[in-house]
Design a protein around this motif. Sequence first.
Motif, short mmCIF file in Angstrom:
data_model
loop_
_atom_site.label_atom_id
_atom_site.label_comp_id
_atom_site.label_asym_id
_atom_site.label_seq_id
_atom_site.Cartn_x
_atom_site.Cartn_y
_atom_site.Cartn_z
N TRP A 117 0.85 -1.18 -0.05
CA TRP A 117 0.21 0.05 0.16
C TRP A 117 0.68 1.25 -0.03
CZ3 TRP A 117 -3.95 -2.14 4.03
CH2 TRP A 117 -5.08 -2.50 3.40
N ILE B 152 -0.99 5.50 -3.98
CA ILE B 152 -2.08 5.93 -3.26
C ILE B 152 -1.63 7.28 -2.66
CG2 ILE B 152 -3.72 5.64 -1.31
CD1 ILE B 152 -3.12 2.66 -1.61
N LEU C 188 0.00 7.20 5.47
CA LEU C 188 -0.13 5.67 5.57
C LEU C 188 1.12 5.24 6.52
CD1 LEU C 188 -1.35 4.35 2.36
CD2 LEU C 188 -2.53 4.56 4.81
N SER D 98 1.33 6.30 9.85
CA SER D 98 0.24 5.56 10.99
C SER D 98 0.76 3.96 11.19
CB SER D 98 -0.97 5.35 10.05
OG SER D 98 -1.84 4.55 10.52
N PHE D 99 1.38 3.42 10.00
CA PHE D 99 1.58 2.07 10.12
C PHE D 99 2.98 1.93 11.09
CE2 PHE D 99 -1.60 0.58 8.07
CZ PHE D 99 -1.79 0.91 6.75
N ILE E 41 -2.37 0.90 27.12
CA ILE E 41 -3.21 1.49 26.38
C ILE E 41 -4.50 0.26 25.98
CG2 ILE E 41 -4.16 2.50 23.89
CD1 ILE E 41 -1.16 3.94 23.98
N PHE F 67 -8.65 -0.89 26.48
CA PHE F 67 -9.48 -1.34 25.40
C PHE F 67 -10.14 -2.81 25.88
CE2 PHE F 67 -8.61 2.04 23.27
CZ PHE F 67 -7.52 2.03 22.22
N TRP G 174 -0.44 -5.83 16.20
CA TRP G 174 -0.57 -4.16 16.07
C TRP G 174 0.77 -3.55 16.04
CZ3 TRP G 174 -0.06 -0.14 19.52
CH2 TRP G 174 -0.56 1.19 18.96
N SER H 110 -9.07 -0.18 -3.26
CA SER H 110 -7.90 -0.35 -2.36
C SER H 110 -7.26 0.56 -1.76
CB SER H 110 -6.78 -1.41 -3.30
OG SER H 110 -5.64 -0.70 -2.98
N SER H 111 -7.59 1.88 -2.18
CA SER H 111 -7.04 3.13 -1.44
C SER H 111 -7.81 3.31 -0.51
CB SER H 111 -7.34 4.14 -2.50
OG SER H 111 -6.02 4.99 -3.02
N VAL I 134 -9.66 1.20 1.28
CA VAL I 134 -9.41 0.21 2.52
C VAL I 134 -8.04 0.64 3.15
CG1 VAL I 134 -8.96 -2.21 2.75
CG2 VAL I 134 -10.67 -1.46 1.19
N ALA I 135 -7.26 0.82 2.51
CA ALA I 135 -5.87 1.11 2.96
C ALA I 135 -5.99 2.37 4.00
CB ALA I 135 -5.00 1.62 1.94
N TRP I 136 -6.75 3.40 3.51
CA TRP I 136 -6.97 4.65 4.48
C TRP I 136 -7.75 4.30 5.84
CZ3 TRP I 136 -5.91 9.68 4.86
CH2 TRP I 136 -5.39 10.15 4.14
N PHE J 248 -7.68 1.34 6.74
CA PHE J 248 -6.95 0.51 7.71
C PHE J 248 -6.15 1.20 8.55
CE2 PHE J 248 -6.14 -3.73 8.70
CZ PHE J 248 -4.77 -3.79 8.80
N ALA J 249 -5.52 2.50 7.79
CA ALA J 249 -4.50 3.26 8.63
C ALA J 249 -5.09 3.78 9.79
CB ALA J 249 -3.69 4.11 7.52
N LEU J 250 -6.28 4.36 9.41
CA LEU J 250 -6.93 5.08 10.48
C LEU J 250 -7.20 4.35 11.80
CD1 LEU J 250 -9.19 7.34 8.59
CD2 LEU J 250 -7.73 8.19 10.32
N TRP K 157 -5.54 1.84 12.57
CA TRP K 157 -4.28 1.33 12.91
C TRP K 157 -3.81 2.39 14.08
CZ3 TRP K 157 -3.34 -3.69 12.14
CH2 TRP K 157 -1.99 -4.02 12.37
N VAL K 158 -4.15 3.79 13.57
CA VAL K 158 -3.42 4.64 14.60
C VAL K 158 -4.42 5.17 15.76
CG1 VAL K 158 -4.39 6.96 13.50
CG2 VAL K 158 -1.86 6.80 14.19
N PHE K 159 -5.59 4.68 15.50
CA PHE K 159 -6.56 4.90 16.44
C PHE K 159 -6.16 4.67 18.04
CE2 PHE K 159 -10.72 5.98 18.39
CZ PHE K 159 -10.94 4.70 18.96
N PRO K 160 -5.74 3.39 18.34
CA PRO K 160 -5.29 3.48 19.90
C PRO K 160 -4.57 4.58 20.42
CG PRO K 160 -5.00 1.18 18.74
CD PRO K 160 -5.24 2.31 17.59
N LEU K 161 -3.66 5.00 19.48
CA LEU K 161 -2.71 5.93 20.07
C LEU K 161 -3.55 7.22 20.08
CD1 LEU K 161 -0.02 6.48 20.90
CD2 LEU K 161 0.79 7.17 18.59
N ILE L 197 12.77 6.50 9.17
CA ILE L 197 12.22 5.17 8.43
C ILE L 197 13.51 4.82 7.22
CG2 ILE L 197 10.64 4.61 6.68
CD1 ILE L 197 8.63 5.99 8.27
#
Lengths: 427, 287, 269
Positions: free
Chosen positions: B89, B94, B100, B103-104, B118, B122, B161, C9-10, C12-14, C16-18, C20-24, C260
Amino acid sequence: MRKNLKKLLTVGAIGLSFSALVHAKTELTMYYPVSVGGSLTKVVDSIVADFEQQNPDIDVNAIYAGNYNDARVKALAALNSGKPAQLSVMFSIDVHELMDLDAIVPFDEVISTPEEKTWLNSFHPALMENGLVDGKTYGIPFQRSTIVMYYNKDMFRAAGLDPEKAPSSWQELIDMGQKLTKKDSSGKVTQWGAMIPSTGYPYWMFGALTKEKGHKLMNQAGNKTYFDDPKAIAALEFWQDLGDKYQVIPKGTIEWGTLRQNFLEEKTAMMWHSTGNLTAVKNAAKFDFGVAMLPANVERGSPTGGGNFYLFKNATTEEKKAALELVKFMTSPEQAAKWSIQTGYMGISPAAYQTPELKEYVSSFPPAAVARDQLKFATAELSTHQSGRVRKLLDDAIQAVLNGQQSAEQALTSAQKQADRILSRYR
Amino acid sequence: MFKTYKAQAWLLLAPALILLVAFTYFPIGNTVWRSFFGFGVQMGDYLSDENYARLMEDTVFWKVLKNNLLYALVTVPASIVLALVMALWVNSKIAGQSFLRLSFFTPTMLPMISVANIWLLFYSPEIGLFNSVLESFGGSGINWLGDPDTALYSLMAMTIWKEAGFFMIFYLAALQTISPDLYKAARTENASAWYIFRRITFPLLMPTTLFVFVNALLNAFKLIDHLFILTKGGPNNATNLLLYYIYENSFSFFDTAYASALTVVLLLVLIIMALIQFGIIERRVHY
Amino acid sequence: MNKLFTACSSSVAWVFALLWVFPLLYAFWAAFHSAEYATSFQLFAPLEINNFIKAWDQAPFVRYMLNTFAISLLTLAGQLIVCTLAAYALARIAFRGRALIFSLIIMQLMVTPEILIVENYQTLAQLRLIDTYFAVAIPYMASAFGIFLLRQSFKSVPMDLENAAKLEGCNLLQIIWKVYVPLAKPTYVAYALVSISTHWNNFLWPLVATNTENSRPLTVGLSIFGAPESGVDWGVICAGTLISIGPLLVVFILFQRQFIQSFMHAGIK
């Protein structure tokens, strides 16, 4: 001239070293656990500061270590480091283990004056049970507690129950608990009658249930357990039935760490928890709440809990004496009263409850007296050799039963067998 | 040519070797020694297999071993697959690529202890987020960490995660080294996206996959921080893992001899993994 | 058709990313609201910084941060020295036993210090070093990963440069310092970032190697902080968690590209 100079220097040197000796401070290092929420490290620091003021020749370094397990691990680890501790507050039930590691000395060896002897005997007897081995006192009470039942008076009123009368027997716990359990239209429970935590210290809660059936879980010498006695099995079955049969408590595991918050958010009408939570609940509760002794079956009962002062063996005589002074100070009636008010732990001696501060506090806030009044029904907390391992056996057994993995009889018999294997070498 | 003296090589290597011996090899030897000669916190002077006999009979040990293997079996493939998907991805065209990626990857930068704190919130049955969401959809709450049937899987979800983002990076790096000509060639032959992935991308990512695989497997045995916060191995050892059990035995029960025997088991598991790594990597990956 | 696929797929990716970052994000939100709102999710409940004040009060976070910083730097410093020397020897000097030594070092990739926690603790206890920065750092100084990376890097340095330096009369250490180290700078940067993030977040070894606030790092401090016997207060826990992950997270977000890239660089090798 030279001879005189030499003499002068020698005298000067001796004088200096003598004064250094006289002014040498005894340094004490002490580990302690904090087991109630709040800035208790500040309270401990202020007590220590008062002590240092009154005893200018003693320097105290009080180190916060985490929970009881951490405190034991850290204090013992310190003995292995360059900076050993001379005393520490550790779990009252660690006594046999500490003795096996040859780490501690009894207070009897360090006290010398008749006043000190009186002081040694000035505490509530029930609180001394865990610290007494072979007739000697190894642990002096400091932050002690019992389990009490917190209950939501507003919910009692809403259910048509007398808010001043908490359940006083197991049957009442069932009946009143059922009245207090509310379900919504889909049958899901929105409000539980009660919660008894089964993580964290499940053996402690179990100790209350067995005492209420008139049973003790271990012997004083700490080398025999009685987990598979029919009374113990019946007690565990009752705990299980509360969830499965009577549906007064949630089925399965109830988490220790979130229990207080569950109570404060009114997800449950009653909770069994340490009296050490009292101040925190008092400060945060947005409803009218009460505190009561645990309900009786054959009799009332609760195990005592909490931490005692221990003196380490590897300290010099001076350090031991200084440590004794510190312990005497921190357990004196005035300090004990202060400590009790700020934390919710019990006043550890009858004298503490006679101080004006605690007298006034108790009269303005009756729940503070419940733990003290329950002391006459109290029993020692589960303590044996290889305490940690034996406790874990019992914890696992309790959790297995509450989760429906084993019957009470199976689980407790198996736990007893394993405990016997561990403890047999200490007999 | 200037001759470089072999003695100098050893001198240069000395610090590293001393440290390795002190903190890896000597301890390995001592662990084995202690497991055969030790009892409780003491060292005896006769060899006995008492610690191992106990280990064989210890139902908690077998449960712990089973837990750890299951834990590895689920978290490793799941992390790898997710990491690959996330890398694809992020690597594609995209919009919002850096969001992205950020976030990952962010969970990787957090210590496991914080992540556990955390997620503890939950997973709380009465007041936690997951159950609130479930209940708002009409389901009933689950005791995620308190029910022996779900506890281990709840831990796995949290671990995935945290770890997937870390592995994504390695895949990203590898993806960017694949020559675009390969893709161009495939497209001129009208290959579908799936075909391209299956025949070009994935095989070229094999070395990375293996690297990630070994790392994930190692972490499954070595990363147990979350147990301290979430379950402490409970309920009834449903989430107890090998290194945590070793810690308990050594530091809570003061039984260093038994902990040594357990460590020997862990070392055996790791050695087997190392052999697999060297075996497979040497043969299948390079071509 | 392809466009639709990409668009799907875009999104879905978005999503998913949201997720993913949600807990934080949630922890962030919970830290600024009092505990009861944390669980009843009233999104626009009043903001407050009470939790932070309480958390700050309950644990010496500044000391913990200082300790973590010192430990990470000490570990890195040790690693840089030890690994540079070892990597050069392995890359450039032919000697008998080189392959064996190299595999012994690679073994350490698997058997990390935490695995041998029982023995390593005993070693440091006997040296009376428990509760020092040194105790936390030293087992990690011979980093197999570092040696491996630097060896790869050094191998690609042209021999001419080394020969030139030799002609100028440099001894071995000077050659390493003047020729190899500068050329391997990207590797050093990458390794440094990886090492610091790893050790900043390390928990199990520091847990047993430290005893008091003198050397206790943030991770251990947070674990003690979050586990009092009477139970937890969510808002305060989240605040404490944010305080402890704050520094690294801020640095990361500001320099995410470098971070990164570093991990990627390390990964390629």
